[in-house]
Design a protein around this motif. Sequence first.
Motif, PDB file in Angstrom:
ATOM      1  N   ARG A 178      -1.265  -0.037   5.723  1.00 25.04           N
ATOM      2  CA  ARG A 178      -2.269  -0.894   5.082  1.00 25.04           C
ATOM      3  C   ARG A 178      -3.538  -0.990   5.915  1.00 25.04           C
ATOM      4  NH1 ARG A 178       2.626  -4.594   3.241  1.00 25.04           N
ATOM      5  NH2 ARG A 178       2.695  -4.016   1.024  1.00 25.04           N
ATOM      6  N   LYS A 179      -3.405  -0.887   7.209  1.00 29.46           N
ATOM      7  CA  LYS A 179      -4.597  -0.857   8.060  1.00 29.46           C
ATOM      8  C   LYS A 179      -5.431   0.378   7.741  1.00 29.46           C
ATOM      9  CE  LYS A 179      -6.113  -0.850  12.889  1.00 29.46           C
ATOM     10  NZ  LYS A 179      -5.690  -0.828  14.319  1.00 29.46           N
ATOM     11  N   LYS A 180      -4.752   1.508   7.548  1.00 26.81           N
ATOM     12  CA  LYS A 180      -5.458   2.735   7.186  1.00 26.81           C
ATOM     13  C   LYS A 180      -6.070   2.603   5.796  1.00 26.81           C
ATOM     14  CE  LYS A 180      -6.652   6.972   8.133  1.00 26.81           C
ATOM     15  NZ  LYS A 180      -7.555   7.277   9.272  1.00 26.81           N
ATOM     16  N   MET A 181      -5.365   1.981   4.865  1.00 28.81           N
ATOM     17  CA  MET A 181      -5.899   1.749   3.533  1.00 28.81           C
ATOM     18  C   MET A 181      -7.175   0.909   3.602  1.00 28.81           C
ATOM     19  SD  MET A 181      -2.317   0.941   1.505  1.00 28.81           S
ATOM     20  CE  MET A 181      -3.140   0.238   0.075  1.00 28.81           C
ATOM     21  N   ALA A 182      -7.158  -0.124   4.449  1.00 31.10           N
ATOM     22  CA  ALA A 182      -8.329  -0.998   4.582  1.00 31.10           C
ATOM     23  C   ALA A 182      -9.525  -0.236   5.136  1.00 31.10           C
ATOM     24  CB  ALA A 182      -7.983  -2.182   5.473  1.00 31.10           C
ATOM     25  N   GLU A 183      -9.261   0.670   6.093  1.00 30.01           N
ATOM     26  CA  GLU A 183     -10.342   1.475   6.661  1.00 30.01           C
ATOM     27  C   GLU A 183     -11.010   2.325   5.587  1.00 30.01           C
ATOM     28  OE1 GLU A 183      -8.672   3.808   9.777  1.00 30.01           O
ATOM     29  OE2 GLU A 183      -8.153   2.087  11.035  1.00 30.01           O
ATOM     30  N   LEU A 184     -10.223   2.750   4.596  1.00 29.70           N
ATOM     31  CA  LEU A 184     -10.737   3.602   3.518  1.00 29.70           C
ATOM     32  C   LEU A 184     -11.104   2.794   2.276  1.00 29.70           C
ATOM     33  CD1 LEU A 184      -8.099   6.472   3.880  1.00 29.70           C
ATOM     34  CD2 LEU A 184     -10.496   6.555   4.597  1.00 29.70           C
TER      35      LEU A 184
END
Length: 590
Positions: A178-184
């Motif tokens: 989800r951290k990666k999702m937020a970055e994108l």
Amino acid sequence: MTIAERVDALRSLMNEKEIHAYIISSSDPHMSEYVPERWTSRQWISGFTGSAGTVVVTANKAGLWTDSRYFLQAEKELSGSGIELFKMGTENTPSPYQWLTTELDVDANIGFDGTCFSVAETRNLKNSLGDLGIHIVEEYDLINEIWKDRPSLPKGDIFDHDIKYSGKTRYAKLTKIRKKMAELDCNYHFVGSMDDVAWIFNLRGSDVDYNPLALAYALIEKEKATIYLNEEKVSDALVSNLLEDEIEIADYQRIFADLEEIPGSSNVLLDVNRTNLSAFNSISANIIERENPSQLFKSTKNDVEIEGMKNAMRKDGIALTHFYYWLEENLGQTKITEFTVMEKLKEFRAQQEDFKGESFGTICGYKGNGAQPHYHTTAESNLEIEKDGILLIDSGGQYLDGTTDITRTIPLGNLSEEQKIDYTLVLKGMMQLSMAVFPVGTRGCNIDALARMDLWKNLRNYGHGTGHGVGCFMNVHEGPQSIRQELKDQAVLKGMITSNEPALYRPGQYGIRHENLILCKEAGSSEFGDYLEFDTITLCHFETKGIIVELLTREERYWLNNYHQKVYDTLSLHLDEKHKAWLREKTKTI
């Protein structure tokens, strides 16, 4: 139905639906390498049993495309079928799509099952045939209409992969994703590949031969996640555990409807290489195309996984010691065939704690059969093994704490000078890669030459890659890293476990391959930056009677003697006196 009758039945359906060419891939809806029996469509239509290949059928021609690992096998299995073999990667051999440009007219209709074709492959097809103005027809699974006794969906149990093996909770993995999702700036992440679903949610299954996976999709949102699978296969206790982490389960077939319901204003993260076309076309929201974050996360093993893999190697080494002792004691005393070897290997592995099955179908190639890199023993090809020639055995096991993959080449009699040179050169390449030290950021293609250099100097080579990633109680072939000549923009990173398997094949005579698994770890730092190296974690001796010692450098002899000492010191603690004495002799200093 014969193969010819199956192809004729397919052509009749194609004609009925005005499809001018139909493509049958080796994949399933999850873009898997090993597929459930239901999706062995390419094998059913062609008779070719290799794991990689594509069949294309037109109104009057049919072809199979496969790579160098399967050339000899495909020639035998396609004989008399009317399907032409195209040897991918060889001079003047067109790709299947290039071939279609010469076979089809403008505005032709090309069909395939859209659930078994990735988005990326569809784009490749369209780009290759763009000038023809082709029309894609992806809604028909024509094989399903003619395969009357097609297997149903698998129904194996789904179980929790305990944190004592996985090292990280589902919650921790979802937080990282989800951290990666937020970055994108993504609201949703669609996961179409079974191994990614299994790793993210710490689940395992038995729907696929050799890979401990279950048929499943996943849709991850900011606050919850849904896994789409056969709900009957999940226990009430596991459902409760998943709900504690805001993870719901839904029917396997519901994924397409739920994808359609994603709001159009949303951003959906997905991997076009690991998403089937039907799923992609179900989404009307904005799509952010990236490699699944779990691919890289999964490849860099945590400390618990690394210890588990080492423990699996120890158990595998014990089983292999018992097996090779048995082989040496019984060869010439009783009839032993390639099938016998395969059965005994599995028997010895099954005696080890937490053994869950083989990690792939054992490759046992005696003499000329060993010259086929992915040889598959059949009743017709099964050779009796004698005290003569060369035997190649590539095998692996699945344990709850790790996955193994190892190849050893066994001289069974006196070798010729050429055989010894080949044996030694391949081993030198494996050792050179094992000893590599390289700067952080190095790609696999940058170090592939280390395994080939001595072969190249002697005008020898092999046609496949040198190394693939290996999962932890997961797929034996895992990305995103690889060690091969082709450029892949993925650095080899600390924590990655990769195979190291240079080879040499002389068609009709023998094959030689030496394979260990290597763990990437820190090597140190200097004013020139940070460096990495490999730790060999496979534990099994090499047959030194195949080696020309004079061809080894001092460094290579030192590495081999140290490795053999490590094998003996680790495994002897778990062996009885007769096996210990035998292994001591096999690992003595040269």
